[in-house]
Design a protein around this motif. Structure first.
Motif, PDB file in Angstrom:
ATOM      1  N   VAL A 181       0.823  -1.215   0.000  1.00 19.71           N
ATOM      2  CA  VAL A 181       0.000   0.000   0.000  1.00 19.71           C
ATOM      3  C   VAL A 181       0.858   1.268   0.000  1.00 19.71           C
ATOM      4  O   VAL A 181       0.372   2.341  -0.377  1.00 19.71           O
ATOM      5  CB  VAL A 181      -0.982   0.029   1.190  1.00 19.71           C
ATOM      6  CG1 VAL A 181      -1.968  -1.125   1.083  1.00 19.71           C
ATOM      7  CG2 VAL A 181      -0.260  -0.008   2.528  1.00 19.71           C
ATOM      8  N   ASP A 182       2.110   1.149   0.401  1.00 21.52           N
ATOM      9  CA  ASP A 182       3.005   2.303   0.368  1.00 21.52           C
ATOM     10  C   ASP A 182       3.553   2.544  -1.032  1.00 21.52           C
ATOM     11  O   ASP A 182       3.762   3.701  -1.425  1.00 21.52           O
ATOM     12  CB  ASP A 182       4.166   2.103   1.343  1.00 21.52           C
ATOM     13  CG  ASP A 182       5.118   3.285   1.375  1.00 21.52           C
ATOM     14  OD1 ASP A 182       4.633   4.426   1.493  1.00 21.52           O
ATOM     15  OD2 ASP A 182       6.330   3.072   1.266  1.00 21.52           O
ATOM     16  N   GLN A 183       3.772   1.490  -1.807  1.00 21.90           N
ATOM     17  CA  GLN A 183       4.459   1.620  -3.085  1.00 21.90           C
ATOM     18  C   GLN A 183       3.545   1.538  -4.305  1.00 21.90           C
ATOM     19  O   GLN A 183       3.890   2.052  -5.366  1.00 21.90           O
ATOM     20  CB  GLN A 183       5.540   0.539  -3.199  1.00 21.90           C
ATOM     21  CG  GLN A 183       6.669   0.695  -2.200  1.00 21.90           C
ATOM     22  CD  GLN A 183       7.458   1.973  -2.421  1.00 21.90           C
ATOM     23  OE1 GLN A 183       7.816   2.301  -3.551  1.00 21.90           O
ATOM     24  NE2 GLN A 183       7.713   2.714  -1.348  1.00 21.90           N
ATOM     25  N   VAL A 184       2.400   0.882  -4.172  1.00 28.79           N
ATOM     26  CA  VAL A 184       1.499   0.708  -5.324  1.00 28.79           C
ATOM     27  C   VAL A 184       0.208   1.465  -5.051  1.00 28.79           C
ATOM     28  O   VAL A 184      -0.595   1.047  -4.218  1.00 28.79           O
ATOM     29  CB  VAL A 184       1.197  -0.783  -5.576  1.00 28.79           C
ATOM     30  CG1 VAL A 184       0.343  -0.929  -6.843  1.00 28.79           C
ATOM     31  CG2 VAL A 184       2.490  -1.580  -5.717  1.00 28.79           C
ATOM     32  N   LEU A 215       2.246  13.204  -9.023  1.00 32.84           N
ATOM     33  CA  LEU A 215       1.974  11.829  -9.438  1.00 32.84           C
ATOM     34  C   LEU A 215       3.236  10.969  -9.330  1.00 32.84           C
ATOM     35  O   LEU A 215       3.199   9.838  -8.816  1.00 32.84           O
ATOM     36  CB  LEU A 215       1.449  11.790 -10.873  1.00 32.84           C
ATOM     37  CG  LEU A 215       0.001  12.213 -11.122  1.00 32.84           C
ATOM     38  CD1 LEU A 215      -0.343  12.068 -12.590  1.00 32.84           C
ATOM     39  CD2 LEU A 215      -0.968  11.394 -10.270  1.00 32.84           C
ATOM     40  N   ALA A 216       4.351  11.494  -9.810  1.00 36.90           N
ATOM     41  CA  ALA A 216       5.586  10.716  -9.822  1.00 36.90           C
ATOM     42  C   ALA A 216       6.205  10.578  -8.440  1.00 36.90           C
ATOM     43  O   ALA A 216       6.583   9.477  -8.020  1.00 36.90           O
ATOM     44  CB  ALA A 216       6.583  11.355 -10.786  1.00 36.90           C
ATOM     45  N   ASP A 217       6.312  11.684  -7.722  1.00 34.62           N
ATOM     46  CA  ASP A 217       7.067  11.679  -6.462  1.00 34.62           C
ATOM     47  C   ASP A 217       6.244  11.179  -5.272  1.00 34.62           C
ATOM     48  O   ASP A 217       6.787  10.514  -4.384  1.00 34.62           O
ATOM     49  CB  ASP A 217       7.581  13.086  -6.148  1.00 34.62           C
ATOM     50  CG  ASP A 217       8.634  13.548  -7.141  1.00 34.62           C
ATOM     51  OD1 ASP A 217       9.079  12.732  -7.963  1.00 34.62           O
ATOM     52  OD2 ASP A 217       9.000  14.740  -7.093  1.00 34.62           O
ATOM     53  N   LEU A 223       4.255   7.597 -15.122  1.00 35.81           N
ATOM     54  CA  LEU A 223       3.593   7.543 -16.440  1.00 35.81           C
ATOM     55  C   LEU A 223       4.600   7.552 -17.583  1.00 35.81           C
ATOM     56  O   LEU A 223       4.524   8.396 -18.489  1.00 35.81           O
ATOM     57  CB  LEU A 223       2.613   8.720 -16.584  1.00 35.81           C
ATOM     58  CG  LEU A 223       1.565   8.886 -15.484  1.00 35.81           C
ATOM     59  CD1 LEU A 223       0.700  10.110 -15.757  1.00 35.81           C
ATOM     60  CD2 LEU A 223       0.700   7.637 -15.357  1.00 35.81           C
ATOM     61  N   PRO A 224       5.544   6.619 -17.617  1.00 34.86           N
ATOM     62  CA  PRO A 224       6.570   6.620 -18.661  1.00 34.86           C
ATOM     63  C   PRO A 224       6.022   6.383 -20.063  1.00 34.86           C
ATOM     64  O   PRO A 224       6.666   6.736 -21.051  1.00 34.86           O
ATOM     65  CB  PRO A 224       7.510   5.480 -18.234  1.00 34.86           C
ATOM     66  CG  PRO A 224       6.635   4.560 -17.434  1.00 34.86           C
ATOM     67  CD  PRO A 224       5.685   5.464 -16.697  1.00 34.86           C
ATOM     68  N   HIS A 225       4.841   5.797 -20.168  1.00 30.43           N
ATOM     69  CA  HIS A 225       4.253   5.508 -21.477  1.00 30.43           C
ATOM     70  C   HIS A 225       3.444   6.682 -22.014  1.00 30.43           C
ATOM     71  O   HIS A 225       2.914   6.596 -23.127  1.00 30.43           O
ATOM     72  CB  HIS A 225       3.354   4.276 -21.376  1.00 30.43           C
ATOM     73  CG  HIS A 225       2.274   4.394 -20.345  1.00 30.43           C
ATOM     74  ND1 HIS A 225       2.536   4.580 -19.002  1.00 30.43           N
ATOM     75  CD2 HIS A 225       0.912   4.363 -20.454  1.00 30.43           C
ATOM     76  CE1 HIS A 225       1.402   4.648 -18.339  1.00 30.43           C
ATOM     77  NE2 HIS A 225       0.405   4.534 -19.188  1.00 30.43           N
ATOM     78  N   TYR A 226       3.353   7.790 -21.273  1.00 28.34           N
ATOM     79  CA  TYR A 226       2.585   8.953 -21.713  1.00 28.34           C
ATOM     80  C   TYR A 226       3.465   9.887 -22.532  1.00 28.34           C
ATOM     81  O   TYR A 226       4.532  10.307 -22.083  1.00 28.34           O
ATOM     82  CB  TYR A 226       2.030   9.719 -20.503  1.00 28.34           C
ATOM     83  CG  TYR A 226       0.677   9.236 -20.024  1.00 28.34           C
ATOM     84  CD1 TYR A 226       0.279   7.922 -20.191  1.00 28.34           C
ATOM     85  CD2 TYR A 226      -0.204  10.104 -19.391  1.00 28.34           C
ATOM     86  CE1 TYR A 226      -0.951   7.480 -19.744  1.00 28.34           C
ATOM     87  CE2 TYR A 226      -1.440   9.672 -18.937  1.00 28.34           C
ATOM     88  CZ  TYR A 226      -1.805   8.355 -19.117  1.00 28.34           C
ATOM     89  OH  TYR A 226      -3.026   7.926 -18.674  1.00 28.34           O
TER      90      TYR A 226
END
Length: 288
Positions: A32-35, A246-248, A254-257
């Motif tokens: 729950v912390d990472q995902v 979102l990232a941090d 979102l590398p696919h965006y």
């Protein structure tokens, strides 16, 4: 499934030993912390995988999150690989805008087979947003899981159980049946909730993360962080701040965006915020 890669995705380099409560708790907290629990995935391309193997691959390659069916389904797969006894149960949540009921709109996990007491049943749920941070014994009682207090009792709606959430949380509660079911029991609700324009997961971009120090929630561009003694609120007023959060904060880079995708997502979440302001103004005008 590549168990080692999945463990690394949730921040654990290794896992040793048979199923124990200490290990189950560590796995639950790490997950729950990472995902993150998130509906960002449904904003540009509604629909997504339900099969746990496919969900895990996406979580690893994209550093993606998911919602209840995906999160609990993938966690069930991981726990099974590690030797735990895992069952899926049909559930349903109650919020301020949604009455309670057990309609398979939520997947719950119950776990047995721990070395300390193989027959004791544990409630495990990594797919409830700001819900559990740690497993709870499936028996009447309450648990303080910072910063919230959660309570378990027999359900009044089914033969199973009721989880009453902390008054400061997003959810009022959640009910679930005692009978185990297979993944196919959630297929219809997954199709509806992940694709239909009226679905709350399609209508609103949100993300939840249960950190050791707080509960962090993002709804459109409104960011809130709940501690034991306060709630901090921040408005993300530009795309740079939004995608950085979102990232941090939520581990969603979102590398696919593409740049076009990011621009489209930003316009969508800002529009959701403007719609929220418009509804507030209408409600305020109605009270005058």
């Amino acid at each position: 499934m590549d168990t080692t890669a999945f463990l690394q995705r949730i921040g654990l380099d290794e896992y040793d030993g048979p199923p124990r409560l200490e290990a189950l708790t560590r796995l639950h907290e790490a997950f729950v912390d990472q995902v993150p629990y998130e509906s960002i995935q449904y904003q540009l391309t509604p629909g997504g995988p339900l099969e746990p193997e496919d969900v895990v691959k996406r979580m690893i390659t994209r550093e993606a999150g998911g919602y209840c069916f995906q999160l609990n389904g993938s966690f069930a797969l991981l726990l099974t690989e590690l030797g735990y006894g895992v069952r899926m149960n049909r559930g349903g949540v109650q919020t301020a805008n949604r009455p309670g009921g057990v309609d398979a709109s939520h997947m719950v996990l119950t776990v047995t087979g721990l070395i300390e007491d193989p027959d004791r049943v544990w409630l495990v749920d990594v797919g409830l947003g700001d819900g559990l941070r740690q497993p709870m014994p499936l028996e009447v009682g309450e648990a303080y899981q910072y910063p919230f207090t959660l309570r378990l009792r027999p359900s009044e709606l089914t033969d199973g159980w009721r989880l009453d959430h902390d008054p400061r949380a997003n959810l009022i509660g959640m009910d679930f049946e005692s009978a185990p079911v297979g993944l196919d029991a959630f297929a219809d609700q997954h199709a509806r909730l992940s694709t239909e324009p009226t679905s709350p997961f399609v209508r609103l971009a949100s993300a939840f993360r249960r950190t050791p120090k707080s509960v962090v929630v993002l709804r459109s561009v409104g960011l809130s962080e709940t501690f034991a003694d306060r709630v901090d609120n921040t408005l993300l007023e530009n795309p740079t701040d939004y995608f950085t959060a979102l990232a941090d904060i939520f581990h969603l880079p979102l590398p696919h965006y593409s740049a076009t995708d990011r621009n489209q997502l930003w316009r969508r979440v800002w529009s959701q915020y403007e719609d929220f302001l418009s509804r507030q103004r209408e409600e305020d005008a109605g009270e005058d």
